[in-house]
Design an enzyme around this catalytic site. Structure first.
Site, mmCIF file in Angstrom:
data_model
loop_
_atom_site.group_PDB
_atom_site.id
_atom_site.type_symbol
_atom_site.label_atom_id
_atom_site.label_comp_id
_atom_site.label_asym_id
_atom_site.label_seq_id
_atom_site.Cartn_x
_atom_site.Cartn_y
_atom_site.Cartn_z
ATOM 1 N N ASP A 116 9.466 3.505 7.148
ATOM 2 C CA ASP A 116 8.846 2.519 6.266
ATOM 3 C C ASP A 116 7.829 1.707 7.069
ATOM 4 O O ASP A 116 7.803 1.755 8.306
ATOM 5 C CB ASP A 116 9.935 1.593 5.710
ATOM 6 N N GLU B 255 2.105 1.997 7.472
ATOM 7 C CA GLU B 255 0.689 2.111 7.038
ATOM 8 C C GLU B 255 -0.301 1.868 8.168
ATOM 9 O O GLU B 255 -1.381 2.444 8.122
ATOM 10 C CB GLU B 255 0.423 1.118 5.896
ATOM 11 N N ASP C 197 7.920 0.508 -3.248
ATOM 12 C CA ASP C 197 8.739 -0.538 -3.860
ATOM 13 C C ASP C 197 8.299 -0.770 -5.291
ATOM 14 O O ASP C 197 7.486 -1.643 -5.566
ATOM 15 C CB ASP C 197 8.610 -1.830 -3.056
HETATM 16 C C1 NAG Z 1 5.005 1.957 -6.898
HETATM 17 O O1 NAG Z 1 5.078 1.581 -5.570
HETATM 18 C C2 NAG Z 1 4.031 2.053 -4.769
HETATM 19 C C3 NAG Z 1 4.276 1.601 -3.377
HETATM 20 O O2 NAG Z 1 4.594 0.251 -3.328
HETATM 21 C C4 NAG Z 1 2.712 1.546 -5.189
HETATM 22 O O3 NAG Z 1 1.689 2.146 -4.412
HETATM 23 C C5 NAG Z 1 2.526 1.905 -6.596
HETATM 24 O O4 NAG Z 1 1.327 1.318 -7.021
HETATM 25 C C6 NAG Z 1 3.694 1.397 -7.406
HETATM 26 N N1 NAG Z 1 3.455 1.771 -8.742
HETATM 27 C C7 NAG Z 1 2.975 0.935 -9.611
HETATM 28 C C8 NAG Z 1 2.729 1.506 -10.927
HETATM 29 O O5 NAG Z 1 2.802 -0.236 -9.355
#
Ligand code: NAG
Ligand code: NAG
Ligand code: NAG
Ligand code: NAG
Length: 541
Positions: free
Chosen positions: A101, A104, A205
């Site tokens: 985790d 990035e 997340d």
């Molecule tokens: C789900 O989590 C990921 C990573 O945090 C993020 O990139 C993605 O945008 C999230 N999905 C939504 C729809 O927010």
């Protein structure tokens, strides 16, 4: 399967902290443009500082967090240091794989403890869209930080940022495979094209809310296109409490993520299936049993992803390219060419609108064929979907290998096999089964696997070996039998069913006049040898 989480950043404020001390000794941490360590802040608190942590979420500054440094995995010394650290960690904490985790790399600060100075990398003429409109070094390290590649050549973080997670993933896989002497598993937050060769990915997340459940299908479809097919969202969502209705529907979708895992954030209401009561837990177990029943099919799809770069989860468009009505569908998805999943994705909803392109489609549970008038209906048709029901359909022509589910994949793998044989418009079907020992590294490359082919044509189902391991008949098929074969969409009742030439007794097969499903059971045929199943239909009157 134990999969602990690891973050790359290393605390710089401990005394006698070996990962830091050895890292300094081996000169593996990312530096600033003057050759000093580049400090950020990630998780650890300062040791011995007991004041309450004060949080400024606008700037991300957590004042009482320790300084942290970032290993440069592009250096050979760093990879060796990391493998060494993982080896030592395994002596203290047993694990089967690792979950990476914050790679990035993420930083609670913007750029560094001192921000970033005015330079062409941190203030480039064109800034990509950054969340909340921040600078390019938002919640990561300064772009002018100094990294390495190619035998010590220096390179800016600006040019290395997108491969940071990838560069950590590869030595992590080397380490865990070396330590477990098994295929193992690495799951990573940050990916780039080719990460799928080394790792799976979870979608991050995601909030415990309905839109995020819906978007998770898009995320799963996309990562399959990116060549990272082992992917899924946190079932029931990560942030906030997960309402029961949402969590139930999320389990129905999540059982069909290639990477299926319920994962919760700290301090939220529990969301394991048992938390919502016995009836909920039993329902989730039933859904997971469907996944487990079809694991041989899922595994075979992964074999093709590995050898041909194909997708495991795919959109309807991918299979029915010529049908423009499929192009916009992101609320249904498929496993390979054969299985269509049409989940409920709305609160308090007991019906789902599903689209069926031109094909023979069968209800997974009963085997009843979808009527012709349900096909190619613009916008789809409404299917009943009570709370404990997930609409699943099997596409004619594509044989699905199955195995009787058990309480884990380990025990499921020891159970008898089966085949679902859904017939297409010309009364044909075919499919494959990939099988190896499930644990060894590089079985495709070493040839230590089976590939079996099943073809149904002219009312005869034939099995054959496309590939056998050098050791055939191998112990990997010991005590494994083909037990049951279910044929969907037969014209009418059979009068005679022969297995390897011998006529089966009436106890061994059953034909359902209403659904046109022929079920053949208790074959107990060893998987080490081929077979034929021949059907003679009753005369029409
Ligand atoms: C789900 O989590 C990921 C990573 O945090 C993020 O990139 C993605 O945008 C999230 N999905 C939504 C729809 O927010
Ligand atoms: C943490 O480490 C940094 C870098 O060495 C140092 O400047 C700082 O004073 C340390 N903080 C504490 C509280 O030890
Ligand atoms: C594991 O480590 C040993 C010792 O460094 C090395 O010889 C071996 O090649 C490694 N194996 C794998 C699978 O990386
Ligand atoms: C799962 O099934 C196996 C084989 O029947 C049994 O030995 C094992 O105890 C079961 N595990 C659990 C957690 O129930």
């Amino acid at each position: 399967f134990e999969l602990p989480i690891k973050d790359p950043a290393i605390s710089a404020n401990e005394t006698g902290y070996e990962p830091y001390d050895l890292g300094i000794q081996d000169d593996i941490f990312i530096k600033d443009e003057f050759g000093n360590l580049r400090y950020g802040k990630v998780w650890p608190d300062y040791p011995n500082i007991t004041v309450n942590d004060s949080v400024d979420w606008d700037t991300g500054v957590r004042l009482y967090r320790a300084y942290a440094v970032f290993p440069d995995y592009m250096k050979q010394e760093t990879r060796e240091w990391w493998i060494n650290q993982i080896t030592k960690f395994k002596d203290r904490v047993n694990f089967d794989g690792l979950w990476l985790d914050m790679n990035e790399p993420a930083n609670f600060l913007h750029g560094s403890v001192d921000g970033c100075n005015d330079n062409q990398y941190d203030f480039p003429p064109y800034v990509p869209q950054i969340s909340w409109g921040g600078p390019i070094y938002d919640k990561t390290i300064c772009m002018n930080s100094v990294q390495h590649y190619d035998e010590g050549r220096e390179e800016t973080h600006y040019n290395m940022h997108s491969v940071y997670g990838w560069s950590q993933t590869i030595p992590t896989l080397t380490a865990v495979q070396n330590l477990t002497e098994e295929r193992s598993l690495v799951v990573t937050r940050s990916t780039v094209p080719s990460s799928g060769m080394y790792s799976g990915h979870w979608l991050g997340d995601n909030g415990s809310n309905w839109p995020q459940l819906r978007y998770s299908i898009i995320g799963t479809l996309e990562f399959n296109l990116f060549g990272i097919p082992h992917v899924g969202a946190d079932i029931c969502g990560f942030f906030n409490d997960s309402p029961e209705d949402l969590c139930r529907r999320w389990h129905q979708v999540g059982a069909f993520y290639p990477y299926a895992r319920n994962h919760n954030g700290i301090r939220y209401q529990p969301q394991d299936p048992a938390f919502y009561g016995r009836e909920f837990a039993e329902h989730v177990r039933d859904i997971l049993h469907i996944r487990y029943r079809m694991l041989p099919y899922l595994y075979t799809l992964f074999y093709y992803a590995h050898t041909q770069g194909s997708t495991v989860v795919r959109s309807l468009m991918h299979e029915f390219t010529h049908d423009s009505q499929t192009w916009g569908i992101d609320r249904q998805f498929m496993w390979g060419p054969a299985l269509l999943i049409s989940p409920v994705l709305e609160e308090n909803t007991l019906v789902v609108r599903a689209y069926f392109p031109l094909a023979r489609w069968y209800d997974y549970y009963e085997g009843l064929e979808m009527p012709e008038e349900s096909l190619t209906v613009g916008g789809g048709i409404d299917l009943e979907a009570p709370l404990e029901y997930l609409p699943l359909h099997i596409r004619g022509g594509h044989i699905i290998p199955t195995q009787q589910p058990h309480n884990s994949t380990k025990f499921s793998r020891l159970n008898p096999f089966g085949l679902i044989v859904p017939l297409d418009g010309s009364m044909q079907a075919s499919g494959d089964l990939f099988w190896d020992d499930g644990d060894s590294i590089g079985t495709v490359e070493s040839g230590e696997y089976y590939l079996m082919r099943y073809i149904f044509s002219s009312h005869i189902l034939t099995s054959s070996f496309v590939h056998v391991p050098a050791s055939h008949p191998s112990t990997m098929l010991d005590n494994l039998n083909m037990d049951d074969i279910t044929i969907y969409g037969l014209e009418r009742a059979p009068s005679i069913v022969k297995f390897n030439g011998a006529q089966l007794g009436a106890d061994n097969f059953e034909f359902n006049e209403e659904t046109k499903v022929l079920s053949v059971a208790s074959l107990e045929h060893p998987m080490t040898s081929v077979f034929t199943l021949a059907i003679e239909l009753a005369e029409t009157v």
